[in-house]
Design an enzyme around this catalytic site. Structure first.
Site: not given
Length: 513
Positions: A330, A447
């Protein structure tokens, strides 16, 4: 009759989240449909539900303990700090906007209808609601318009158990001082005191417990021992973030960014035999690991500047040049690219050159991506014959939470992903490219990708093999491991607390308090 109970603490990290998780599992074991609830959570560890809503990881953990699916109603307000004085405000799973602390303090009372709507909706579906407070109810500077501690307890008429942390010392002063600072109506709501994180012989506490009960006129509901359950942590006070020394076997170093988010991503790696995972906040502790992970961040540009200023960027570039694998997730993925642009001022505005390890560019946008995905690591010539080439075909699932859009040349994708909606995937033709890979450097927006699928086993096998260590004992079943930890937690807390007394507390009506 619907029942509830609330766990409050004398301070942050007193153990409220784990006690709530334990009660969720105990009540579930006892045959009650149970759900967790926290009206307002401040944390950078978050989760995306099957319907695309964002919520705090603590309530996800508690939902797992109750053997139910996480639901954003369990955490209607999530505050994600973007600086020391401001946060992104998420209401019922979706972004309301960024607010300075002072503005939010004045505004938050307007969110009570949203809180109560979420709570009453859960109450219709479940027998028992286990409510978690935040910080301490005795923070007298914050008590006005409180919506998360005694204010919440009053709104839903909940009995309160107050927990103190003996591991940090002064637990009797913690509990007595907290009770003393409460107003009479609030003190009457506290039905039991809990000593948490105790190591030793309970007999030596008995005189102190008796004195505490005499002074507060509140019974001690139990003394909970230090429990070695390996479950998700809520925030930056997590003890695992202080683990800086490399252990035996493969050494994986996660960069401890100032605004680190979703470090729960890496908990599954900690459970793999032969893998030592630690957190590095400076060049000295970074050292010479076998792999570096640059994690998510709630302020990517600020954290990249921090790495640039303290030498971490230069150290990671040197490791990458020495063929040490580097993985960005991310915000970490964004940092590894060529540039980051923020035209609308979502973070700091302007632009910043990245670390230049991946051929991608990121532009921040106002709309936040919140989705669950399933994916597969691609065969990519850009990976060469390094670590990430060995992961080809590995499958995973997880979730995306980001404000930026990242583009590259289309030839260096790390994986392909499909969106999951309410447990179902999109059509076969709806695969989308994710991330990038270039030699021994890779990045992804996903994630939670280590929690299930074959990726974790294949990654750890490749790292162990590179060091000449046997990888036969590796396991993929992280879900089964977590189940065993919830059962361990529940068993220890059940032994420590007077559960008959707690059930009686929940039967009381407001007039009896």
């Amino acid at each position: 009759m619907k029942q509830n109970i609330m766990i409050q603490g004398t301070m942050s990290s007193a153990g409220k989240s784990l006690i709530c998780a334990a009660l969720c599992r105990i009540f579930t074991q006892d045959g009650f449909k149970t759900a967790p609830f926290k009206s307002q959570n401040m944390a950078l560890n978050s989760f995306i539900t099957e319907d695309g809503a964002e919520m705090g990881r603590a309530q996800v953990m508690q939902a797992e303990a109750a053997k139910i699916r996480p639901d954003a109603r369990m955490n209607p307000i999530l505050l994600k700090p973007t600086s020391d004085v401001g946060s992104q405000v998420i209401v019922n799973g979706h972004v309301l906007g960024n607010m300075p602390a002072a503005s939010y303090f004045k505004y938050k009372k307007q969110l009570v209808p949203e809180i109560m709507k979420a709570y009453r909706s859960l109450e219709e579906e479940y027998d028992i609601i286990v409510i978690e407070g935040a910080g301490s109810p005795a923070e007298i500077n914050l008590k006005k318009n409180d919506i998360v501690n005694m204010g919440m307890a009053k709104m839903v008429d909940a009995p309160v158990l107050l927990a103190g942390d003996i591991d940090r010392g002064g637990v009797f002063a913690q509990l007595y001082g907290t009770v003393a600072l409460l107003e009479e109506e609030e003190r009457n709501r506290v039905k039991g005191l809990i000593i948490n994180k105790f190591r030793g012989d309970v007999e030596i506490l008995k005189l102190g417990l008796a004195t505490l009960e005499e002074l507060t006129k509140i019974p001690v509901a139990g003394v909970i021992p230090w429990i070695y359950a390996k479950l998700d942590d809520e925030d930056s006070l997590a003890p695992r973030l202080s683990r800086v020394q490399a252990g035996a076997g493969v050494d994986i170093a996660v960069v401890r960014l100032p605004h680190i988010s979703n470090f729960t991503d890496f908990n599954p790696l900690e459970q793999q035999p032969g893998i030592s995972l630690r957190y590095a906040g400076d060049v000295k502790t970074l050292g010479q690991p076998d792999m570096v992970i640059v994690p998510g961040s709630k302020n990517t540009m600020s954290d990249l500047k921090w790495m640039r200023q303290n030498g971490m960027e230069a150290a990671i570039l040197k490791l990458a040049a020495a063929n040490v694998p580097v993985l960005g997730i991310c915000g970490g993925y964004q940092m590894l690219g060529e540039s980051i642009e923020d035209p609308d001022g979502e973070e700091e505005g302007g632009s910043l050159h990245g670390m230049g390890l991946l051929p991608v560019r990121t532009v921040f946008e106002k709309e936040k991506v919140q989705t669950r995905v399933t994916g597969e690591i691609l065969q990519n010539p850009g990976a060469g014959d390094g670590l990430f080439a060995a992961l080809c075909g590995s499958v995973f699932s997880g979730y995306e939470i980001h404000m930026g859009h990242t583009t590259g040349n289309g030839k260096n994708s790390f994986s392909r992903i499909r969106t999951l909606t309410n447990g179902s995937t999109e059509a076969e033709e709806d695969w989308q490219a994710d991330g990038a890979v270039c030699g021994n450097v890779a990045g992804t927006y996903v994630h939670g990708l280590f929690e299930d699928g074959s990726l974790t086993k294949n990654l750890c096998s490749a790292l162990l093999s590179k060091k000449g260590i046997c990888a036969e004992a590796l396991t993929q079943d992280y879900a089964a491991f977590k189940e065993s930890q919830y059962d361990l937690l529940a068993a220890e807390v059940r032994k420590a607390l007077d559960m008959e007394q707690i059930y009686r507390m929940m039967e009381k009506q407001e007039g009896d308090r």
